[in-house]
Design an enzyme around this catalytic site. Structure first.
Site, PDB file in Angstrom:
ATOM      1  N   LYS A 213      14.549  -1.816  60.520  1.00 64.20           N
ATOM      2  CA  LYS A 213      15.803  -1.591  61.253  1.00 64.20           C
ATOM      3  C   LYS A 213      16.596  -0.511  60.523  1.00 64.20           C
ATOM      4  O   LYS A 213      17.268  -0.767  59.528  1.00 64.20           O
ATOM      5  CB  LYS A 213      16.653  -2.866  61.347  1.00 64.20           C
ATOM      6  CG  LYS A 213      17.713  -2.682  62.423  1.00 64.20           C
ATOM      7  CD  LYS A 213      18.998  -3.403  62.174  1.00 64.20           C
ATOM      8  CE  LYS A 213      19.932  -2.709  61.267  1.00 64.20           C
ATOM      9  NZ  LYS A 213      20.472  -1.425  61.738  1.00 64.20           N
ATOM     10  N   PRO A 214      16.504   0.730  61.025  1.00 67.87           N
ATOM     11  CA  PRO A 214      17.275   1.790  60.379  1.00 67.87           C
ATOM     12  C   PRO A 214      18.738   1.686  60.782  1.00 67.87           C
ATOM     13  O   PRO A 214      19.072   0.971  61.726  1.00 67.87           O
ATOM     14  CB  PRO A 214      16.654   3.063  60.966  1.00 67.87           C
ATOM     15  CG  PRO A 214      16.152   2.651  62.317  1.00 67.87           C
ATOM     16  CD  PRO A 214      15.749   1.196  62.193  1.00 67.87           C
ATOM     17  N   GLU A 288      19.020  -3.820  47.493  1.00 63.45           N
ATOM     18  CA  GLU A 288      19.488  -2.610  46.798  1.00 63.45           C
ATOM     19  C   GLU A 288      20.886  -2.352  47.329  1.00 63.45           C
ATOM     20  O   GLU A 288      21.048  -1.855  48.443  1.00 63.45           O
ATOM     21  CB  GLU A 288      18.565  -1.419  47.122  1.00 63.45           C
ATOM     22  CG  GLU A 288      17.134  -1.581  46.659  1.00 63.45           C
ATOM     23  CD  GLU A 288      16.975  -1.352  45.161  1.00 63.45           C
ATOM     24  OE1 GLU A 288      17.922  -0.909  44.501  1.00 63.45           O
ATOM     25  OE2 GLU A 288      15.875  -1.634  44.654  1.00 63.45           O
ATOM     26  N   CYS A 322      24.236   5.728  46.358  1.00 68.45           N
ATOM     27  CA  CYS A 322      24.557   4.489  45.639  1.00 68.45           C
ATOM     28  C   CYS A 322      24.581   4.702  44.121  1.00 68.45           C
ATOM     29  O   CYS A 322      25.229   3.951  43.404  1.00 68.45           O
ATOM     30  CB  CYS A 322      23.555   3.415  46.015  1.00 68.45           C
ATOM     31  SG  CYS A 322      21.873   3.970  45.750  1.00 68.45           S
ATOM     32  N   GLU A 419      33.422   1.274  44.922  1.00 70.87           N
ATOM     33  CA  GLU A 419      32.606   2.469  45.167  1.00 70.87           C
ATOM     34  C   GLU A 419      33.296   3.346  46.224  1.00 70.87           C
ATOM     35  O   GLU A 419      33.489   2.911  47.362  1.00 70.87           O
ATOM     36  CB  GLU A 419      31.265   1.954  45.700  1.00 70.87           C
ATOM     37  CG  GLU A 419      30.199   2.954  45.923  1.00 70.87           C
ATOM     38  CD  GLU A 419      28.968   2.277  46.560  1.00 70.87           C
ATOM     39  OE1 GLU A 419      29.112   1.387  47.410  1.00 70.87           O
ATOM     40  OE2 GLU A 419      27.857   2.671  46.183  1.00 70.87           O
ATOM     41  N   PHE A 421      32.240   6.265  47.543  1.00 72.39           N
ATOM     42  CA  PHE A 421      31.232   6.819  48.465  1.00 72.39           C
ATOM     43  C   PHE A 421      31.729   8.097  49.139  1.00 72.39           C
ATOM     44  O   PHE A 421      31.620   8.281  50.358  1.00 72.39           O
ATOM     45  CB  PHE A 421      30.819   5.771  49.502  1.00 72.39           C
ATOM     46  CG  PHE A 421      29.323   5.602  49.570  1.00 72.39           C
ATOM     47  CD1 PHE A 421      28.601   5.251  48.440  1.00 72.39           C
ATOM     48  CD2 PHE A 421      28.623   5.795  50.759  1.00 72.39           C
ATOM     49  CE1 PHE A 421      27.215   5.107  48.485  1.00 72.39           C
ATOM     50  CE2 PHE A 421      27.249   5.653  50.819  1.00 72.39           C
ATOM     51  CZ  PHE A 421      26.547   5.316  49.672  1.00 72.39           C
TER      52      PHE A 421
HETATM   53  N1  LIG Z   1      21.143   0.316  45.779  1.00 77.99           N
HETATM   54  C1  LIG Z   1      20.579   1.186  46.570  1.00 77.99           C
HETATM   55  O1  LIG Z   1      19.417   1.545  46.425  1.00 77.99           O
HETATM   56  C2  LIG Z   1      21.357   1.776  47.712  1.00 77.99           C
HETATM   57  C3  LIG Z   1      20.827   2.878  48.373  1.00 77.99           C
HETATM   58  C4  LIG Z   1      21.529   3.425  49.437  1.00 77.99           C
HETATM   59  C5  LIG Z   1      22.744   2.874  49.828  1.00 77.99           C
HETATM   60  N2  LIG Z   1      23.225   1.817  49.159  1.00 77.99           N
HETATM   61  C6  LIG Z   1      24.519   1.253  49.544  1.00 77.99           C
HETATM   62  O2  LIG Z   1      24.634   1.229  50.969  1.00 77.99           O
HETATM   63  C7  LIG Z   1      25.987   1.380  51.341  1.00 77.99           C
HETATM   64  C8  LIG Z   1      26.102   2.459  52.391  1.00 77.99           C
HETATM   65  O3  LIG Z   1      25.222   2.229  53.415  1.00 77.99           O
HETATM   66  P1  LIG Z   1      25.676   1.580  54.801  1.00 77.99           P
HETATM   67  O4  LIG Z   1      27.108   1.918  55.097  1.00 77.99           O
HETATM   68  O5  LIG Z   1      24.657   1.956  55.815  1.00 77.99           O
HETATM   69  O6  LIG Z   1      25.597   0.043  54.485  1.00 77.99           O
HETATM   70  P2  LIG Z   1      25.689  -1.175  55.489  1.00 77.99           P
HETATM   71  O7  LIG Z   1      25.526  -2.399  54.675  1.00 77.99           O
HETATM   72  O8  LIG Z   1      26.872  -1.076  56.369  1.00 77.99           O
HETATM   73  O9  LIG Z   1      24.444  -0.960  56.437  1.00 77.99           O
HETATM   74  C9  LIG Z   1      23.131  -0.960  55.947  1.00 77.99           C
HETATM   75  C10 LIG Z   1      22.204  -1.432  57.039  1.00 77.99           C
HETATM   76  O10 LIG Z   1      22.497  -2.794  57.317  1.00 77.99           O
HETATM   77  C11 LIG Z   1      22.698  -2.944  58.710  1.00 77.99           C
HETATM   78  N3  LIG Z   1      23.577  -4.084  58.946  1.00 77.99           N
HETATM   79  C12 LIG Z   1      24.916  -4.120  58.986  1.00 77.99           C
HETATM   80  N4  LIG Z   1      25.329  -5.380  59.226  1.00 77.99           N
HETATM   81  C13 LIG Z   1      24.217  -6.145  59.317  1.00 77.99           C
HETATM   82  C14 LIG Z   1      23.972  -7.533  59.543  1.00 77.99           C
HETATM   83  N5  LIG Z   1      24.971  -8.403  59.730  1.00 77.99           N
HETATM   84  N6  LIG Z   1      22.690  -7.970  59.551  1.00 77.99           N
HETATM   85  C15 LIG Z   1      21.671  -7.117  59.364  1.00 77.99           C
HETATM   86  N7  LIG Z   1      21.845  -5.798  59.160  1.00 77.99           N
HETATM   87  C16 LIG Z   1      23.100  -5.323  59.129  1.00 77.99           C
HETATM   88  C17 LIG Z   1      23.234  -1.603  59.164  1.00 77.99           C
HETATM   89  O11 LIG Z   1      23.105  -1.435  60.558  1.00 77.99           O
HETATM   90  C18 LIG Z   1      22.360  -0.671  58.354  1.00 77.99           C
HETATM   91  O12 LIG Z   1      21.098  -0.545  58.953  1.00 77.99           O
HETATM   92  C19 LIG Z   1      26.718   1.754  50.066  1.00 77.99           C
HETATM   93  O13 LIG Z   1      27.383   0.632  49.559  1.00 77.99           O
HETATM   94  C20 LIG Z   1      25.598   2.156  49.120  1.00 77.99           C
HETATM   95  O14 LIG Z   1      25.891   2.019  47.771  1.00 77.99           O
HETATM   96  C21 LIG Z   1      22.567   1.240  48.128  1.00 77.99           C
HETATM   97  O1  LIG Z   2      21.578   5.977  47.679  1.00 74.56           O
HETATM   98  C1  LIG Z   2      20.612   5.479  47.216  1.00 74.56           C
HETATM   99  C2  LIG Z   2      19.318   6.067  46.857  1.00 74.56           C
HETATM  100  C3  LIG Z   2      19.460   7.200  45.937  1.00 74.56           C
HETATM  101  C4  LIG Z   2      18.247   7.440  45.103  1.00 74.56           C
HETATM  102  O2  LIG Z   2      17.182   6.895  45.382  1.00 74.56           O
HETATM  103  O3  LIG Z   2      18.388   8.201  44.149  1.00 74.56           O
END
Ligand SMILES: NC(=O)c1ccc[n+]([C@@H]2O[C@H](COP(=O)([O-])OP(=O)(O)OC[C@H]3O[C@@H](n4cnc5c(N)ncnc54)[C@H](O)[C@@H]3O)[C@@H](O)[C@H]2O)c1
Ligand SMILES: O=CCCC(=O)O
Length: 519
Positions: A213-214, A288, A322, A419, A421
């Site tokens: 699920k992207p 993550e 992140c 964060e 962001f």
């Molecule tokens: N640690 C890592 O590797 C890493 C990497 C990339 C991003 N991030 C974090 O992701 C965040 C930014 O991404 P975002 O805004 O897309 O995050 P988000 O949590 O809003 O969304 C991530 C995914 O989850 C889905 N989602 C949202 N609510 C859901 C639910 N109730 N059930 C199932 N899926 C749901 C979204 O549609 C999306 O596909 C930041 O906090 C960033 O730090 C972490």
């Molecule tokens: O935002 C998260 C992924 C970033 C990375 O893999 O370096």
């Protein structure tokens, strides 16, 4: 000045771009959009059981270019029913995919990798179009994303079990590694390709099948990557893609007893919900989540290295990573010099449409992201911080934001505790190493941390003391497919990439063979 010479900024921010040179990135976005729409990898339907499918109620959701607001495509707004069908397809496909030999799965993955690389230009353009990052950086993401498929194609052949010396003479004890089963993979918008391949690569290598699920903000890259998986001959149902109502899709994945694992990259808030939801069926989870990376610059650091590394760690993907430096913690002896050199470097960052040559800072993903940045800056200013550079929406409008530096930041400000962001670099001051470690660890997050120092003993002392999953020493970009990526504390569970990443998709089974002495 040497600092400025070192700052070939686009080179720093696109360090993954090494395999192909792009001659010109100056074409207009709409030209890219219209030519992409004719491409066989431009897919706008969900993928279930090898078939491209609309939402069953025909609902759609628009995908926008964050740089212009232009509607690029409409994709299905799916929910429970489609997700359940995707799970069934993945479950059916598991029966045969998991029984292939490792070498057979490896060949499929290698073919997929080759096709991703062969379609690198178009995939990079798609990323820029729907996510906004500069094209060079997007092409760097394609390299990075593809590297997980290549790495796990190789790693598939090294999933070894064990033979344990038995405690009784008539027994033999074995450990088998087996795929966990159907995996639900939920991914964010900031790396629309790499966050998928970092999960799907190891899952498929182990023999698992997946429902991906992207993010609804960036589905086109996911669909294009799935199309390439089909072209590589990966059988129907091994990879399924659904998008739409995130909570309904998430709930369907959580409720299913066929789904044996959820792997999630995204916000900590959603990660916690998924972890709680997974308890009902006792699924495995890998998370993550968000970070709050400290970037500690010691008095004994090389100024040029520290500026270059901090710039890369902070402004990659316009601060929407992140592992982006979220707090720049600078020792008092180097504070003024660092702030001056850093602001010269930041002032040079070119903001604009990701398709424009020379641009290194694209737009933020949406208006909510801009509002969040504004709120954090206002909070800091109301508590005594000063804006040294930037601090407002860019004159280009839309969601472009000025690369910003805020000084006199204190731990209690949102800029230091959450964060951001976005392209905001808050600078904090410290006196002693002990104080720096305390400030760095004083957060719920624990993903990445960076230190800049020329003292070897300090490198080890501080690296060991930091409560983080990743530590960069004199380096601002540390992610690679061969090293484990993941957080501690509320930044997550499990590791992705590297030989450690494969364990997330394997069950360990113990087999005791008795009665060995019977002739
Ligand atoms: N640690 C890592 O590797 C890493 C990497 C990339 C991003 N991030 C974090 O992701 C965040 C930014 O991404 P975002 O805004 O897309 O995050 P988000 O949590 O809003 O969304 C991530 C995914 O989850 C889905 N989602 C949202 N609510 C859901 C639910 N109730 N059930 C199932 N899926 C749901 C979204 O549609 C999306 O596909 C930041 O906090 C960033 O730090 C972490
Ligand atoms: O935002 C998260 C992924 C970033 C990375 O893999 O370096």
């Amino acid at each position: 000045m040497r600092v400025l010479q070192v700052l070939a900024v686009s080179k720093i921010l696109t360090s993954h771009l090494s395999r192909t040179h792009r001659p010109s990135a100056s074409r207009q976005m709409s030209t890219a959009a219209s030519s992409l729409k004719k491409s066989p990898i431009f897919r706008t339907l969900g993928l279930i059981g090898g078939k491209w499918i609309d939402a069953y109620d025909a609902k759609t959701i628009q995908v926008n270019n964050p740089s212009t607001g232009e509607i690029i495509a409409e994709v299905p707004f799916m929910g429970t029913l489609e997700t359940n069908d995707a799970i069934s397809s993945a479950s059916d496909a598991f029966n045969s995919w998991s029984k292939l030999t490792a070498a057979e799965r490896s060949k499929y993955l290698r073919k997929w990798y080759d096709l991703i690389m062969a379609n690198k230009e178009e995939l990079g353009q798609l990323i820029t179009l729907e996510q906004g990052k500069p094209l060079k950086e997007a092409l760097g993401e394609v390299n990075y994303g593809a590297s997980f498929i290549e790495f796990f194609a190789e790693e598939a052949k090294r999933i070894y079990g064990d033979i344990i010396p038995a405690t009784l003479g008539d027994r033999r004890l074995f450990v088998l590694k087996q795929p966990v089963g159907v995996v639900g993979a939920i991914t964010p918008w900031n790396f629309p390709l790499a966050m998928i391949t970092r999960k799907v690569g190891p899952a498929l290598a182990c023999g698992c099948t997946v429902v991906v699920k992207p993010s609804e903000l960036t589905p086109l890259t996911a669909l294009a990557t799935a199309e390439l998986a089909l072209q590589a001959g990966i059988p129907p149902g091994v990879i399924n893609v659904v998008m739409g109502n995130a909570s309904k899709i998430g709930d369907a994945l959580l409720a299913s007893t066929q789904v044996r694992k959820i792997t999630f990259t995204g916000s900590t808030a959603v990660g916690k919900k998924l972890m709680a939801g997974a308890a009902e069926t006792v699924k495995r989870v890998s998370l993550e989540l968000g970070g709050n990376a400290p970037c500690i610059v010691f008095d004994d650091a090389d100024l040029d290295v520290a500026v270059k590394g901090t710039l890369a760690a902070k402004f990659r993907n316009s601060g929407q990573t992140c592992v982006c430096a979220n707090r720049i913690i600078v020792q008092e002896g180097i504070y003024e010099k660092f702030a001056e050199a850093f602001s010269k470097a930041v002032r040079n960052l070119q903001v604009g449409d990701g398709f424009t040559e020379g641009v290194v800072q694209g737009p933020l993903i949406n208006e909510a992201a801009v509002q969040k940045v504004q709120t954090f800056i206002q909070d800091a200013m109301s508590k005594g911080a000063k804006v040294l550079l930037g601090g407002k929406r860019h004159s280009l409008g839309m969601t472009f934001y000025e690369p910003t530096i805020v000084t006199d930041v204190k731990s209690e400000m949102l800029l230091a505790s959450e964060e951001v962001f976005g392209p905001v670099a808050p600078i904090l001051r410290f006196k002693t190493e002990e104080e720096a470690i305390h400030m760095a660890n004083n957060t719920k997050a624990g993903l990445a941390a960076y230190i800049f120092t020329n003292n070897v003993q300090r490198t080890w002392r501080v690296s060991e003391a930091l409560e983080y999953g990743l530590v960069g020493v004199n380096e601002g970009i540390i992610s690679t497919e061969v090293a484990p990526f993941g957080g501690v504390k509320q930044s997550g569970l499990g590791r992705e990439g590297s030989k450690y990443g494969i364990d997330e998709y394997l069950e360990v089974k113990y087999v005791c063979l008795g009665d060995m002495n019977r002739s």
